[in-house]
Write a protein that holds these residues in place. Sequence first.
Motif, PDB file in Angstrom:
ATOM      1  N   GLN A 193      21.914  -2.068  -5.554  1.00 17.12           N
ATOM      2  CA  GLN A 193      22.101  -3.044  -4.331  1.00 17.12           C
ATOM      3  C   GLN A 193      22.942  -4.288  -4.661  1.00 17.12           C
ATOM      4  N   ILE A 194      23.809  -4.531  -3.836  1.00 15.12           N
ATOM      5  CA  ILE A 194      24.757  -5.461  -4.015  1.00 15.12           C
ATOM      6  C   ILE A 194      24.100  -7.072  -4.443  1.00 15.12           C
ATOM      7  N   ARG A 195      22.964  -7.315  -3.754  1.00 10.79           N
ATOM      8  CA  ARG A 195      22.176  -8.460  -4.269  1.00 10.79           C
ATOM      9  C   ARG A 195      21.701  -8.369  -5.468  1.00 10.79           C
ATOM     10  N   SER A 196      21.560  -7.359  -6.224  1.00 16.67           N
ATOM     11  CA  SER A 196      20.896  -7.205  -7.404  1.00 16.67           C
ATOM     12  C   SER A 196      21.948  -7.706  -8.469  1.00 16.67           C
ATOM     13  N   VAL A 197      23.219  -7.149  -8.014  1.00 16.08           N
ATOM     14  CA  VAL A 197      24.254  -7.284  -9.093  1.00 16.08           C
ATOM     15  C   VAL A 197      24.697  -9.012  -9.067  1.00 16.08           C
ATOM     16  N   GLU A 198      24.581  -9.513  -7.778  1.00 11.76           N
ATOM     17  CA  GLU A 198      24.703 -11.049  -7.491  1.00 11.76           C
ATOM     18  C   GLU A 198      23.624 -11.797  -8.477  1.00 11.76           C
ATOM     19  N   PHE A 199      22.367 -11.395  -8.148  1.00 15.78           N
ATOM     20  CA  PHE A 199      21.338 -12.023  -8.985  1.00 15.78           C
ATOM     21  C   PHE A 199      21.789 -11.903 -10.442  1.00 15.78           C
ATOM     22  N   ALA A 200      21.975 -10.854 -11.138  1.00 12.86           N
ATOM     23  CA  ALA A 200      22.243 -10.764 -12.251  1.00 12.86           C
ATOM     24  C   ALA A 200      23.494 -11.692 -12.983  1.00 12.86           C
ATOM     25  N   GLY A 201      24.451 -11.735 -11.945  1.00 11.07           N
ATOM     26  CA  GLY A 201      25.433 -12.506 -12.345  1.00 11.07           C
ATOM     27  C   GLY A 201      25.094 -13.986 -12.282  1.00 11.07           C
ATOM     28  N   LYS A 202      24.297 -14.422 -11.357  1.00 13.05           N
ATOM     29  CA  LYS A 202      23.767 -15.760 -11.386  1.00 13.05           C
ATOM     30  C   LYS A 202      22.637 -16.187 -12.546  1.00 13.05           C
ATOM     31  N   TYR A 203      22.079 -15.196 -12.789  1.00  8.20           N
ATOM     32  CA  TYR A 203      20.971 -15.674 -13.986  1.00  8.20           C
ATOM     33  C   TYR A 203      21.291 -14.962 -15.311  1.00  8.20           C
ATOM     34  N   LYS A 204      22.279 -14.462 -15.307  1.00  2.90           N
ATOM     35  CA  LYS A 204      22.886 -13.716 -16.658  1.00  2.90           C
ATOM     36  C   LYS A 204      21.881 -12.529 -17.169  1.00  2.90           C
ATOM     37  N   VAL A 205      21.520 -11.902 -16.213  1.00  3.92           N
ATOM     38  CA  VAL A 205      20.596 -11.023 -16.519  1.00  3.92           C
ATOM     39  C   VAL A 205      21.372  -9.680 -17.397  1.00  3.92           C
ATOM     40  N   ARG A 206      20.814  -9.244 -18.349  1.00  8.70           N
ATOM     41  CA  ARG A 206      21.517  -8.127 -19.095  1.00  8.70           C
ATOM     42  C   ARG A 206      20.936  -6.786 -18.305  1.00  8.70           C
ATOM     43  N   LEU A 207      21.998  -6.153 -17.733  1.00  9.44           N
ATOM     44  CA  LEU A 207      21.735  -5.098 -16.665  1.00  9.44           C
ATOM     45  C   LEU A 207      22.225  -3.851 -16.935  1.00  9.44           C
ATOM     46  N   ARG A 208      21.397  -2.633 -16.785  1.00  6.77           N
ATOM     47  CA  ARG A 208      21.719  -1.375 -17.296  1.00  6.77           C
ATOM     48  C   ARG A 208      21.514  -0.475 -16.538  1.00  6.77           C
ATOM     49  N   VAL A 209      22.209   0.625 -15.953  1.00  7.13           N
ATOM     50  CA  VAL A 209      21.906   1.707 -15.213  1.00  7.13           C
ATOM     51  C   VAL A 209      21.609   3.213 -16.159  1.00  7.13           C
ATOM     52  N   LEU A 210      20.522   3.533 -15.871  1.00 10.96           N
ATOM     53  CA  LEU A 210      20.257   4.966 -16.889  1.00 10.96           C
ATOM     54  C   LEU A 210      19.515   5.899 -15.876  1.00 10.96           C
ATOM     55  N   SER A 211      19.392   7.232 -16.403  1.00 11.87           N
ATOM     56  CA  SER A 211      18.939   8.182 -15.848  1.00 11.87           C
ATOM     57  C   SER A 211      17.409   8.531 -16.270  1.00 11.87           C
ATOM     58  N   SER A 212      16.673   8.561 -15.242  1.00  4.79           N
ATOM     59  CA  SER A 212      15.063   8.832 -15.451  1.00  4.79           C
ATOM     60  C   SER A 212      14.863  10.193 -15.581  1.00  4.79           C
ATOM     61  N   PHE A 213      15.996  11.242 -15.675  1.00  2.00           N
ATOM     62  CA  PHE A 213      15.604  12.612 -15.947  1.00  2.00           C
ATOM     63  C   PHE A 213      15.995  12.929 -17.347  1.00  2.00           C
ATOM     64  N   GLU A 214      16.819  12.122 -17.973  1.00  2.00           N
ATOM     65  CA  GLU A 214      17.287  12.601 -19.284  1.00  2.00           C
ATOM     66  C   GLU A 214      16.493  11.796 -20.438  1.00  2.00           C
ATOM     67  N   GLU A 215      16.330  12.319 -21.453  1.00  3.76           N
ATOM     68  CA  GLU A 215      15.481  11.705 -22.405  1.00  3.76           C
ATOM     69  C   GLU A 215      16.122  10.300 -23.224  1.00  3.76           C
ATOM     70  N   GLU A 216      17.302  10.896 -23.467  1.00  3.32           N
ATOM     71  CA  GLU A 216      18.212   9.827 -24.421  1.00  3.32           C
ATOM     72  C   GLU A 216      19.231   9.284 -23.627  1.00  3.32           C
ATOM     73  N   GLY A 217      20.263   8.278 -23.914  1.00  3.42           N
ATOM     74  CA  GLY A 217      21.266   7.776 -23.194  1.00  3.42           C
ATOM     75  C   GLY A 217      21.409   6.514 -22.994  1.00  3.42           C
ATOM     76  N   GLU A 218      22.472   6.097 -23.075  1.00  7.14           N
ATOM     77  CA  GLU A 218      22.772   4.506 -23.158  1.00  7.14           C
ATOM     78  C   GLU A 218      23.085   3.904 -21.664  1.00  7.14           C
ATOM     79  N   GLY A 219      23.374   4.782 -20.780  1.00  5.03           N
ATOM     80  CA  GLY A 219      23.859   4.575 -19.487  1.00  5.03           C
ATOM     81  C   GLY A 219      25.084   3.647 -19.463  1.00  5.03           C
ATOM     82  N   THR A 220      24.962   2.752 -18.284  1.00  6.27           N
ATOM     83  CA  THR A 220      26.174   1.877 -18.163  1.00  6.27           C
ATOM     84  C   THR A 220      25.613   0.515 -18.142  1.00  6.27           C
ATOM     85  N   LEU A 221      26.248  -0.349 -19.345  1.00  9.16           N
ATOM     86  CA  LEU A 221      25.865  -1.798 -19.244  1.00  9.16           C
ATOM     87  C   LEU A 221      26.652  -2.746 -18.316  1.00  9.16           C
TER      88      LEU A 221
END
Length: 410
Positions: free
Chosen positions: A212-240
Amino acid sequence: MALIVQKYGGTSVGSTERIKNVARRIAKWKAQGHSLVVVLSAMSGETNRLIALAKEIQETPNPRELDVIVSTGEQVTIGLLAMALQEIGLEAKSYCGWQVKLTTDSAHGKARISSIDDEAMRADLDAGRVVIVAGFQGVDENGAITTLGRGGSDTSAVALAAALKADECQIYTDVDGVYTTDPRVEPEARRLKTITFEEMIELASLGSKVLQIRSVEFAGKYKVRLRVLSSFEEEGEGTLITFEEDESMEQAVVAGIAFDRNEARINVKGVPDRPGIAYQILGPVADANIEVDMIIQNVGDHGATDFSFTVPRGEYNKALSILRDVQTHIGAAKVEGDDKVAKISIVGVGMRSHCGIASTMFRTLAEEGINIQLISTSEIKVSVLVDEKYLELAVRVLHKAFGLNQKISA
Ligand code: ADP
Ligand code: ASP
Ligand code: MG
């Protein structure tokens, strides 16, 4: 040992079996010694079901009561996950938005978070409990339940990560990261290891619903380290999501392609070309709370000009009827429109230093005989409006034209 906020989306908690899987995943993180705050969505389809129920009673549901109804989906999943964790021997406690308490303004259905009280959550974390929070929900100053807009659990998660100064916010979903475009439309789409925060904001605002766009804006404002990952795969680094353009990152001029079917175009033809006309046309649309997106006005010819803009598809009929009144008022020749259009956007910070990107886009679409109806650009994106029936084809040819299906060496 780290403090991690994890968010699981609707498909990831879509059944009790999947909730048990989420519990097992959490147990692994706990076993590594991490502290966990888990934010959940409602089961997939549930929020839509609740909205439809409300509409059976009221065609335009009362916003306050609609939030009372649609917020219940998340209350079910948090309770179920707390139980699933207890069943495998972990201590866990669930919190609704108002219990946290996650305070928002009173804009029902699109509330903005104003503060988060982290005291109770911290006490639970210190006692070794997994804290589970209902996404999407908040409470306003009068104690009314609010919701944060569709996809709002992403924003709940990032806001909690910011408030708790978490080491990372992990968004678990049904794809294993952010792709060069929606992998459901282009099977050749590639997962990006990293994407800049600016690009992610653009993709999210231009229709990629992975965050959701607001989540990205929030992450930018507060410098949150944000990563998107799969809940169906065991391993994986996703996207940072990264804050700086790192030299070692994948460097492509175009990072990704977004599209949005939620568009409708309105044309006002033969408009008298005089100062104040844009305001006379768009003022009444804004007064009706309809968000206008792309706007084009031509240079006048013989005292008349044409004016076109897009509105969300659900507001098309309302906007059209407003414009018919405006037409009489300003003496325009004609008002027409089309609600079967889609917006396709190419996004990339590399566009700043490369010219000719827009013309490659236009040429590629022309070669397929796809007509462009409207264009809008910014420093790091080019958007075009096309007939909806060409959407998939346009995305695929552009994906190829910009080399997005090829592996880029880091
Ligand atoms: P959740 O229910 O977990 O919040 P969403 O449905 O909101 O999941 O978001 C994930 C979906 O976003 C994916 O299934 C995918 O179809 C879509 N999507 C759109 N654009 C992209 C993209 N660029 N990368 C990955 N997924 C994308
Ligand atoms: N359940 C809400 C929705 O479907 C919020 C979310 O899933 O993020 O929009
Ligand atoms: Mg989502």
